[in-house]
Design a protein around this motif. Structure first.
Motif, PDB file in Angstrom:
ATOM      1  N   GLN A  89       0.691  -1.259  -0.073  1.00 15.93           N
ATOM      2  CA  GLN A  89       0.051  -0.052  -0.011  1.00 15.93           C
ATOM      3  C   GLN A  89       0.707   1.351  -0.093  1.00 15.93           C
ATOM      4  N   VAL A  90       1.890   1.198   1.002  1.00 16.52           N
ATOM      5  CA  VAL A  90       2.581   2.363   1.066  1.00 16.52           C
ATOM      6  C   VAL A  90       3.503   2.688  -0.064  1.00 16.52           C
ATOM      7  N   LEU A  91       4.280   1.651  -0.638  1.00 16.57           N
ATOM      8  CA  LEU A  91       4.887   1.775  -1.764  1.00 16.57           C
ATOM      9  C   LEU A  91       4.312   2.098  -3.113  1.00 16.57           C
ATOM     10  N   THR A  92       3.197   1.598  -3.260  1.00 18.59           N
ATOM     11  CA  THR A  92       2.248   1.914  -4.235  1.00 18.59           C
ATOM     12  C   THR A  92       1.742   3.244  -4.226  1.00 18.59           C
ATOM     13  N   ARG A  93       1.614   3.957  -3.188  1.00 19.14           N
ATOM     14  CA  ARG A  93       1.141   5.202  -3.124  1.00 19.14           C
ATOM     15  C   ARG A  93       2.336   6.080  -3.684  1.00 19.14           C
ATOM     16  N   PHE A  94       3.573   5.793  -3.242  1.00 17.22           N
ATOM     17  CA  PHE A  94       4.662   6.549  -3.751  1.00 17.22           C
ATOM     18  C   PHE A  94       5.580   6.156  -5.031  1.00 17.22           C
ATOM     19  N   HIS A  95       4.983   5.023  -5.621  1.00 16.15           N
ATOM     20  CA  HIS A  95       5.664   4.920  -6.815  1.00 16.15           C
ATOM     21  C   HIS A  95       6.246   5.910  -7.718  1.00 16.15           C
ATOM     22  N   PRO A  96       4.920   6.531  -8.189  1.00 18.07           N
ATOM     23  CA  PRO A  96       4.995   7.544  -9.090  1.00 18.07           C
ATOM     24  C   PRO A  96       6.353   8.594  -8.577  1.00 18.07           C
ATOM     25  N   ALA A  97       6.489   8.883  -7.389  1.00 22.05           N
ATOM     26  CA  ALA A  97       7.273   9.674  -6.882  1.00 22.05           C
ATOM     27  C   ALA A  97       8.579   9.206  -6.710  1.00 22.05           C
ATOM     28  N   LEU A  98       8.867   7.762  -6.688  1.00 23.73           N
ATOM     29  CA  LEU A  98      10.105   7.227  -6.765  1.00 23.73           C
ATOM     30  C   LEU A  98      10.593   7.263  -8.449  1.00 23.73           C
ATOM     31  N   LYS A  99       9.614   7.047  -9.029  1.00 23.52           N
ATOM     32  CA  LYS A  99      10.022   7.308 -10.592  1.00 23.52           C
ATOM     33  C   LYS A  99      10.294   8.543 -11.126  1.00 23.52           C
ATOM     34  N   LEU A 100       9.557   9.614 -10.553  1.00 25.98           N
ATOM     35  CA  LEU A 100      10.204  10.837 -10.819  1.00 25.98           C
ATOM     36  C   LEU A 100      11.527  11.017 -10.307  1.00 25.98           C
ATOM     37  N   LEU A 101      11.817  10.765  -8.906  1.00 29.04           N
ATOM     38  CA  LEU A 101      12.962  10.828  -8.446  1.00 29.04           C
ATOM     39  C   LEU A 101      14.198  10.171  -9.212  1.00 29.04           C
ATOM     40  N   HIS A 102      13.912   8.905  -9.600  1.00 26.57           N
ATOM     41  CA  HIS A 102      14.915   8.229 -10.483  1.00 26.57           C
ATOM     42  C   HIS A 102      15.262   9.108 -11.635  1.00 26.57           C
ATOM     43  N   ARG A 103      14.110   9.521 -12.327  1.00 23.11           N
ATOM     44  CA  ARG A 103      14.379  10.172 -13.607  1.00 23.11           C
ATOM     45  C   ARG A 103      15.038  11.619 -13.548  1.00 23.11           C
ATOM     46  N   ASN A 104      14.888  12.420 -12.215  1.00 25.18           N
ATOM     47  CA  ASN A 104      15.295  13.579 -12.122  1.00 25.18           C
ATOM     48  C   ASN A 104      16.961  13.230 -11.621  1.00 25.18           C
ATOM     49  N   MET A 105      17.386  12.179 -11.382  1.00 25.74           N
ATOM     50  CA  MET A 105      18.659  11.859 -10.853  1.00 25.74           C
ATOM     51  C   MET A 105      19.610  11.177 -12.097  1.00 25.74           C
TER      52      MET A 105
END
Length: 203
Positions: free
Chosen positions: A140-156
């Protein structure tokens, strides 16, 4: 969703826990755990293992002062590379406070109490919870923040940093998300839905 076998669940939890330590500021406490983290990684398998191994090797071989400077350069100079994931979903809006409050409730409901001096959306805190919680709660918690993780990875992607491998390792433990990502976090009260009621909100 495919159910993981007990060994696979343990390995996934271990990889998330190791990633959480690797993504903390490399102070004496973190650097002092590197041998233990390496031993745990060597006993684990699964998606994200190789990526995490590269980040861990970087920390093992680095000079402490240079490690600290690089960490600050990667994560503390620009909000778009912050490890506080609610920023990617809510930006600097009032809704971010609602997300943080809901996340704290979610943690408490599952018997987890993060340190008072750290925001609950800090990625290492999320990973600590995900490693210790039930598979459903972690999902539940990781699915909620999955888009944020992808954005962070892209921005890095514009930086030459081994920390990008650690974020990639976390993403590798999650199912793929086909939905397109927003270009920027919202500046006003618009954007992605708040933390879902079933994951701690609405109480």
């Amino acid at each position: 969703m495919k159910l993981l076998r007990p060994r696979a669940r343990r390995d996934t939890a271990a990889l998330r826990q190791i990633a959480g330590w690797c993504l903390q500021y490399p102070d004496e406490a973190v650097l002092g755990k590197l041998r233990l983290l390496r031993a745990c990684l060597d006993e684990s398998t699964g998606p994200g293992h190789d990526e995490l191994g590269r980040t861990l090797a970087y920390l093992e071989q680095g000079d402490p002062g240079e490690l600290a400077s690089h960490y600050i350069e990667v994560f503390d100079r620009k909000p778009r590379r912050t490890l506080h994931l609610s920023w990617f979903l809510d930006g600097d809006t009032r809704r971010r406070g609602e997300t943080l409050a809901a996340l704290r409730r979610f943690y408490r409901d599952h018997g987890f109490a993060p340190a008072e001096n750290e925001l609950p959306d800090f990625l290492p805190v999320i990973l600590e919870f995900a490693a210790a919680a039930s598979p459903d709660a972690a999902t539940q918690v990781l699915t909620r923040f999955h888009p944020a993780l992808k954005l962070l990875h892209r921005n890095m992607s514009t930086m030459d940093t081994p920390y990008r491998d650690a974020v990639a390792a976390v993403l590798a433990t999650l199912p793929a998300v086909p939905a397109p990502l927003p270009a920027e976090p919202p500046a006003e009260l618009v954007g992605l839905d708040p933390f879902p009621t079933g994951a701690g909100g609405g109480r």
